[in-house]
Motif scaffolding. Sequence first.
Motif, PDB file in Angstrom:
ATOM      1  N   GLN A 115      54.598 -25.114 -13.524  1.00  0.00           N
ATOM      2  CA  GLN A 115      53.225 -25.368 -13.117  1.00  0.00           C
ATOM      3  C   GLN A 115      52.399 -25.866 -14.310  1.00  0.00           C
ATOM      4  O   GLN A 115      52.709 -25.559 -15.473  1.00  0.00           O
TER       5      GLN A 115
ATOM      6  N   ASP B 261      51.260 -23.137 -16.673  1.00  0.00           N
ATOM      7  CA  ASP B 261      52.288 -22.636 -17.606  1.00  0.00           C
ATOM      8  C   ASP B 261      52.602 -23.665 -18.677  1.00  0.00           C
ATOM      9  O   ASP B 261      52.891 -23.314 -19.826  1.00  0.00           O
TER      10      ASP B 261
ATOM     11  N   TYR C 275      61.165 -27.767 -13.303  1.00  0.00           N
ATOM     12  CA  TYR C 275      59.728 -27.912 -13.079  1.00  0.00           C
ATOM     13  C   TYR C 275      58.977 -26.653 -13.497  1.00  0.00           C
ATOM     14  O   TYR C 275      59.511 -25.544 -13.515  1.00  0.00           O
TER      15      TYR C 275
ATOM     16  N   SER D 231      52.601 -30.141  -4.866  1.00  0.00           N
ATOM     17  CA  SER D 231      52.047 -28.813  -4.589  1.00  0.00           C
ATOM     18  C   SER D 231      53.133 -27.746  -4.569  1.00  0.00           C
ATOM     19  O   SER D 231      52.852 -26.566  -4.777  1.00  0.00           O
ATOM     20  N   ASN D 232      54.393 -28.141  -4.312  1.00  0.00           N
ATOM     21  CA  ASN D 232      55.512 -27.195  -4.242  1.00  0.00           C
ATOM     22  C   ASN D 232      56.550 -27.533  -5.301  1.00  0.00           C
ATOM     23  O   ASN D 232      56.656 -28.683  -5.751  1.00  0.00           O
ATOM     24  N   ASP D 233      57.320 -26.509  -5.681  1.00  0.00           N
ATOM     25  CA  ASP D 233      58.372 -26.690  -6.680  1.00  0.00           C
ATOM     26  C   ASP D 233      59.521 -27.489  -6.054  1.00  0.00           C
ATOM     27  O   ASP D 233      60.165 -27.017  -5.117  1.00  0.00           O
TER      28      ASP D 233
ATOM     29  N   THR E 252      45.903 -26.988 -11.483  1.00  0.00           N
ATOM     30  CA  THR E 252      46.606 -25.989 -12.312  1.00  0.00           C
ATOM     31  C   THR E 252      47.851 -25.448 -11.623  1.00  0.00           C
ATOM     32  O   THR E 252      48.798 -25.032 -12.300  1.00  0.00           O
ATOM     33  N   ASN E 253      47.862 -25.438 -10.290  1.00  0.00           N
ATOM     34  CA  ASN E 253      49.019 -24.894  -9.563  1.00  0.00           C
ATOM     35  C   ASN E 253      50.014 -25.969  -9.135  1.00  0.00           C
ATOM     36  O   ASN E 253      50.976 -25.675  -8.433  1.00  0.00           O
ATOM     37  N   THR E 254      49.766 -27.201  -9.513  1.00  0.00           N
ATOM     38  CA  THR E 254      50.724 -28.259  -9.200  1.00  0.00           C
ATOM     39  C   THR E 254      51.869 -28.242 -10.206  1.00  0.00           C
ATOM     40  O   THR E 254      51.760 -27.661 -11.293  1.00  0.00           O
ATOM     41  N   TYR E 255      52.973 -28.906  -9.838  1.00  0.00           N
ATOM     42  CA  TYR E 255      54.192 -28.820 -10.644  1.00  0.00           C
ATOM     43  C   TYR E 255      54.437 -30.130 -11.389  1.00  0.00           C
ATOM     44  O   TYR E 255      54.208 -31.236 -10.858  1.00  0.00           O
TER      45      TYR E 255
END
Length: 599
Positions: free
Chosen positions: A445, A448, A443, A590-592, A479-482
């Motif tokens: 973000q 990235d 995974y 929201s988390n890896d 943008t910060n989601t995986y």
Amino acid sequence: MRILKKRWPITSILYVMFFFVIVMPIVLVAFLSLRAYTDILLSNITSRTMQTLEQVSYSIDQEKSRYIRTVAAIASDNNLISLATSYHRSTQSKDLFNSSIQLENQLKNYLHDMPDVVSAMFVYRDGGAYYFEGTHFHNINTRINENLLKSTDLYQKTLQNQGRVLLFGSEENVLIESNDKYILSAAIAPQYERSFSDVEMIYFVIQAKTFENLAESTSNQDGSFIILDGSGNIMLDTSKDKSKNIEKQTIEQARNKKSGNFETMVYDEKMFVTFLTMERTEWKIIYITPYEQMTAQVREIYKLVMNVSAAGLIIFLIVSFFLVRSIVGPIKSLIFQMNKMKSGSFHVDLELAGPLEIYSLGKTFQNMTVRIQELIIERQEQEKLKTRAEIDALQSQINPHFLVNTLNAIKIMAMLSKATNLVEMTDSLIKLLSATFHRGGSYIQVFDEMQSLEKYIHIMKVRYGDRFKVEYDIDDGVTNTYVLKLLLQPILENAIIHGFYGKEAMGIVKITSRKKNDQLIITITDNGKGMEQRTMEALLHEKKVESLCGIGIANVNDRIRLNYGEPYGLKINSELGVGTEVIVILPLLSNDPDHSQAS
């Protein structure tokens, strides 16, 4: 609980199953069917009996009304009462005879169409009586001493109800000496002044033909009728063996209801009682019949059903025994051969028998033992080949770090040669390959992923020139989601290589992302040449590997569905000459997930 945990033989299980699944339902259905049939039969019998009682009560009501009307008419006839008084007061034989003839003629006029009336008796207040023997012959002695009559309860009751016609049954007609069971009496006390009339009461004896006909209709049956007046006195009882106990018990239960039925025990015999109150009067008509007589048909059917069921069960048990034996025998033989195989002997000597499924099971077991021996040999060969393959793989493996280091050397040489485009392209390729070979997880973000796309776009622009441009509309909240790595590159590559192929105008690719409930929606739209429906279907199903990362669009769709399930994946909308839209539907993470699984 210990019984449930115990390992039962299949023979016991099959017998228990047969008992609960077949034997018990048959017995239960037979029992419930007989109960239902009995209830229906009793209901029908009760309904027919009530209809019969209604017809009988109507006939008795009509007959009773006729008696009452005639007696009342006689008692209210002034001329007739005057003749009866004259007869009593006459002193001369001639006058006495004349009054008697006139009085007899008057009574004949009233009673000529009533052969049921046996006699009429005019009882005088100060003693004496006049007797009329009726219009038809009856072998019944009805001449009663007026003094004895005056001492009876019915006489006193009649005087207390002056002007009303009262009917009395056999219980109260104690003075009439007759073997006839269907004798009734009617009495009335006329309402006249003493100066006009000497008649204190008129007493009629009636042979009730309607009651007699009713008794004859039941003479060939075990049932019997009881008719009660409004006070509960028995007017008629057609039972062959009369019992006061039976009558009292039946009358007591039927007294407080207008109609209905009930069961009662009489001398250890169950009786079924149906009763009805007549509409015009308060008389009750009761029909009593033995319960066994009513249910005789049910008992015959019950015996037949039980005999058939017993015969069927015996046949079923015999068939079940051989059926269970044909199933269990081959299974035991198969278990014996399995135990031999467990000890290491692969020589199977199994006689195939039993039903198709058991036969197939044995055949499959035979084939399985042969296949196991083949697999053991194949396994030994594969172990040899695997060892050789590992050696060959080590020899042919290219170290990714060696490839990256080589590209860095090319980049330095390009910088020394001041080849700016080559430096930028090499730098983009290095970063793109670093992301591809990175083994830190599956995974990345969204931010990235977009950075990696920028590097890839730079390489493609160096390759194809400024024939296209990419626009971004990324929601800051995603943008910060995986997402999975290298998810969008194959889609973007397809738009650049195939969408803009042969197109002279500037190609535009627009990448947008947004949240929708608990989903992440990424849309890649181009203004390329578009595609047909069959081409879109081929993109989602043909797993061609033409992208930098070795992943086609069909592979992207499969990766998404394998990781997240059927609700997620790719949707393609395209129109020839307009462009193509690829919608990527992902869960909002929201988390890896790699870190979540590791923890």
